[in-house]
Scaffold this motif. Structure first.
Motif, short mmCIF file in Angstrom:
data_model
loop_
_atom_site.label_atom_id
_atom_site.label_comp_id
_atom_site.label_asym_id
_atom_site.label_seq_id
_atom_site.Cartn_x
_atom_site.Cartn_y
_atom_site.Cartn_z
N UNK A 229 0.83 -1.20 0.00
CA UNK A 229 0.00 0.00 0.00
C UNK A 229 0.87 1.26 0.00
N UNK A 230 2.01 1.21 0.69
CA UNK A 230 2.87 2.38 0.82
C UNK A 230 3.72 2.61 -0.42
N UNK A 231 4.27 1.54 -0.99
CA UNK A 231 5.22 1.69 -2.10
C UNK A 231 4.61 1.38 -3.46
N UNK A 232 3.47 0.69 -3.48
CA UNK A 232 2.89 0.27 -4.75
C UNK A 232 3.60 -0.93 -5.34
N UNK A 233 4.45 -1.58 -4.56
CA UNK A 233 5.22 -2.73 -5.03
C UNK A 233 4.96 -3.93 -4.12
N UNK A 234 5.02 -5.10 -4.69
CA UNK A 234 4.86 -6.32 -3.91
C UNK A 234 6.21 -6.73 -3.33
N UNK A 235 6.18 -7.28 -2.14
CA UNK A 235 7.40 -7.76 -1.49
C UNK A 235 7.46 -9.27 -1.63
N UNK A 236 8.50 -9.75 -2.30
CA UNK A 236 8.63 -11.17 -2.58
C UNK A 236 8.94 -11.96 -1.31
N UNK A 237 8.43 -13.19 -1.26
CA UNK A 237 8.73 -14.07 -0.13
C UNK A 237 10.20 -14.48 -0.12
N UNK A 238 10.88 -14.31 -1.27
CA UNK A 238 12.29 -14.70 -1.36
C UNK A 238 13.24 -13.55 -1.04
N UNK A 239 12.69 -12.42 -0.60
CA UNK A 239 13.54 -11.27 -0.26
C UNK A 239 14.49 -11.65 0.88
N UNK B 191 15.98 -5.30 4.40
CA UNK B 191 15.42 -6.26 3.45
C UNK B 191 15.88 -5.89 2.05
N UNK B 192 16.45 -6.85 1.34
CA UNK B 192 16.95 -6.62 -0.02
C UNK B 192 16.21 -7.50 -1.01
N UNK B 193 15.87 -6.93 -2.16
CA UNK B 193 15.22 -7.66 -3.24
C UNK B 193 15.99 -7.43 -4.54
N UNK B 194 17.15 -8.07 -4.68
CA UNK B 194 17.93 -7.88 -5.91
C UNK B 194 17.25 -8.52 -7.10
N UNK B 195 17.49 -7.96 -8.27
CA UNK B 195 16.94 -8.49 -9.51
C UNK B 195 17.92 -8.21 -10.63
#
Length: 349
Positions: free
Chosen positions: A79-89, A100-104
């Motif tokens: 809701x805050x960022x408009x992005x989904x947070x992956x379970x693999x973060x 929390x890091x979500x590299x891609x």
């Protein structure tokens, strides 16, 4: 022997089928092999977007060290960022901070939450299409599906190569140059491997510590070269918040007090080819290729200064003699804002 058996054991069929499977992949990997080999020569401006907010107190109380975050946090984050947070973060718990890091491929996204104040800060970096393709080449942050593709593609390449070798053997009698060319294909890469690695490569490695504080700001860093009388010769790198509106990030460059007195106050910012974004904790490499060209022979000092908002300030230096006649490595150990700096120089032909 049946028609299907004849076709299955036909080497030519295996060769052309494997070549068809490999074609697009080979073109991709060949092209990105060139771009990776010349990564330092290809200019790219990463796009960085940041978000700051406060985690509600009721939600903050639910954040306890564990492998997973509460589902309510996932909902608040989206809701805050408009992005989904992956379970693999990647989730790391520090003393007073959640990281929390979500590299891609081609970018990354990370955020921190100060567990005592609830301050939320996120930074998302997009390094562009070329960086995306380069990461696909390396299989970096790509996930299991792409790793499966690389395995299948590699197996097809092995089949393509071995069937090609078999066909070379079959038709070598009429082509005298076949085996000399095959041997050359083996010896040429070996010769390049035996050539001294990193010839004429100058670089500076700067390692910044991960400091466990409630409110962390990436430090501003300045790198410059001075003569033996401490007079500034040239600026090499200046890292600061280049994304702030109306160049407000330049205001805090004065905290780099030594660099500011020697160079910053008279510089026209941003400095082309020198100014860059701040770096997060870890080791960053500054390419010094050509930096020392055309400088008079003599003794110099390379300075690295770091200053952090709500933190400290530190200056490290290493000596440098030009021209460089032998390969050398100079190191300096920091105490607070800089872990180490390491200058590697090679003689130039």
């Amino acid at each position: 022997m049946s028609w299907m058996s004849r076709h299955f054991w036909n080497i030519k069929n295996w060769h052309w089928v494997s070549s068809a499977i490999c074609l697009i992949g080979l073109l991709l990997f060949a092209a990105t092999g060139i771009t990776l080999n010349h990564a330092a020569d290809i200019e790219s401006e990463p796009q960085i977007a940041s978000i700051e907010n406060l985690v509600p107190a009721s939600l903050l109380r639910q954040l306890k060290p564990s492998r997973q975050l509460p589902q309510t946090f996932y909902s608040w984050y989206k809701e805050t960022t408009g992005m989904a947070l992956s379970d693999s973060a990647l989730i790391q718990w520090e003393q007073n901070e959640l990281y929390v890091a979500s590299p891609r491929p081609g970018g990354d996204r990370w955020f921190t939450v100060a567990l005592d104040t609830g301050e939320f800060y996120q930074e998302a970096t997009d390094r562009g299409t070329l960086a995306y393709l380069n990461d696909l080449h390396k299989g970096r942050n790509t996930g299991p599906a792409w790793r499966w593709f690389i395995d299948i593609f590699s197996a097809a390449c092995v089949v393509f190569s071995l069937t090609g070798l078999w066909l070379l053997k079959r038709y070598a009698k009429g082509r005298k140059s076949t085996w000399p060319l095959v041997i050359a294909g083996l010896l040429i890469p070996v010769a390049f491997l035996l050539y001294p690695a990193h010839a004429e490569a100058d670089e500076l490695k700067i390692t910044l510590p991960r400091i466990k504080v409630a409110e962390y700001h990436a430090p501003y860093v300045a790198v410059w070269l001075a003569d033996d009388k401490a007079k500034r010769v040239k600026d090499i790198a200046v890292w600061y918040d280049t994304q702030m509106e109306n160049q407000k990030g330049e205001k805090w460059l004065k905290d780099l007090r030594l660099w500011w007195r020697r160079s910053g106050r008279s510089a026209e910012l941003p400095i082309d080819g020198v100014s860059g974004a701040t770096r997060r904790p870890g080791t960053s490499t500054v390419d010094l290729d050509g930096t020392f060209d055309n400088l008079p022979a003599g003794n110099y000092v390379l300075y690295v200064e770091a200053a952090r908002e709500l933190g400290g300030r530190e200056v490290l230096s290493v000596p440098l003699t030009l021209p460089v006649t032998t390969a050398s490595t100079e190191k300096a150990q920091g105490k607070n804002e800089i872990t180490t700096i390491e200058l590697k120089t090679e003689p130039h032909s």
